[in-house]
Design a protein around this motif. Structure first.
Motif, PDB file in Angstrom:
ATOM      1  N   VAL A  50       9.185   3.003  -8.623  1.00  0.00           N
ATOM      2  CA  VAL A  50       8.805   1.611  -8.340  1.00  0.00           C
ATOM      3  C   VAL A  50       9.409   0.718  -9.425  1.00  0.00           C
ATOM      4  N   GLU A  88       0.820  -1.224   0.000  1.00  0.00           N
ATOM      5  CA  GLU A  88       0.000   0.000   0.000  1.00  0.00           C
ATOM      6  C   GLU A  88       0.851   1.271   0.000  1.00  0.00           C
ATOM      7  N   PRO A 104       2.757   3.736  -3.771  1.00  0.00           N
ATOM      8  CA  PRO A 104       2.504   5.019  -4.448  1.00  0.00           C
ATOM      9  C   PRO A 104       3.222   6.210  -3.813  1.00  0.00           C
ATOM     10  N   HIS A 105       3.695   6.045  -2.585  1.00  0.00           N
ATOM     11  CA  HIS A 105       4.368   7.170  -1.915  1.00  0.00           C
ATOM     12  C   HIS A 105       5.858   7.233  -2.238  1.00  0.00           C
TER      13      HIS A 105
END
Ligand code: ADP
Ligand code: 5GP
Length: 189
Positions: A166, A158, A161-162
């Motif tokens: 990636v 989770e 996205p921060h």
């Protein structure tokens, strides 16, 4: 000149150490590994001072009280991990870049501290089933430890996205190339 900070996180078993080691062995990026302290026991061939500084929980708590950590987390129940100020200072003070292999909360905290001097990179497994297969294939953890790590993976994903970047570790050679590019792009800025 002070070095930059590369923060790498991934669910355990995703191949993060394999990718970091491949980059360090390749040796064409000025990058040194920050050895963390932990209160967990050594696993497989792990060596004190190379993979971790292995401490007892009491020793770890003493270092917390002496304010020796940039950050620390109880990543798994009863098992502490922390980034030592001395590691970051030793490496970046000489102008070298440092790579940290730390969990998602530690990563967010270090990024907050260092801002644009730090890059956060998240490595993803192709799937949770494949992650379990890798942990089982590595054969260094007891079945209940593997279960705990797989359970935690969903929570860790989770945070992806921060991160600034990636990379999916499906094919290892591709993932090493992708990681190499993300880091060299950041360092050349
Ligand atoms: P982490 O540091 O993220 O916990 P490791 O680097 O120890 O993970 O990798 C876990 C296991 O998965 C190791 O046995 C490693 O050889 C294997 N592995 C790493 N990357 C891949 C890949 N792309 N495909 C298949 N197996 C991999
Ligand atoms: P492992 O037990 O598989 O070596 O590591 C478990 C988790 O602890 C991984 O997510 C790893 O990135 C994280 N970790 C290792 N060192 C540190 C550290 O210094 N600080 C934090 N916050 N997490 C760490």
């Amino acid at each position: 000149m002070t070095g930059k900070i590369i923060i790498v996180s991934a669910p355990s078993g995703c191949g993060k150490s394999t990718i970091i080691n491949a980059l360090l062995e390749r040796g064409d990026i000025d990058l040194q590994f920050s050895v963390s302290a932990t209160s967990r026991k050594p696993r497989g061939e792990e060596k004190h001072g190379i993979h971790y500084y292995f401490l007892t929980e009491e020793e770890f708590r003493e270092r917390i009280s002496r304010d020796e950590f940039v950050e620390y987390e109880e990543v798994y129940a009863g098992r502490f991990y922390g980034t030592l100020k001395s590691e970051i200072d030793r490496i970046t003070g000489d102008g070298h870049n440092v790579v940290l292999d730390i969990d998602v909360k530690g990563a967010m905290n270090v990024k907050q501290l260092y801002g644009d001097r730090a890059l956060t990179l998240f490595i993803m497994p192709p799937s949770i089933d494949e992650l379990r297969r890798r942990l089982e294939g590595r054969a260094t953890d007891a079945p209940e430890v593997i279960d705990e790590r797989v359970r935690k993976a969903a929570y860790e994903l989770e945070f992806a996205p921060h991160y600034d970047a990636v990379v999916v570790n499906d094919n290892l050679a591709v993932a090493v190339e992708d990681t190499h590019k993300v880091i060299t792009d950041f360092l050349s800025k």
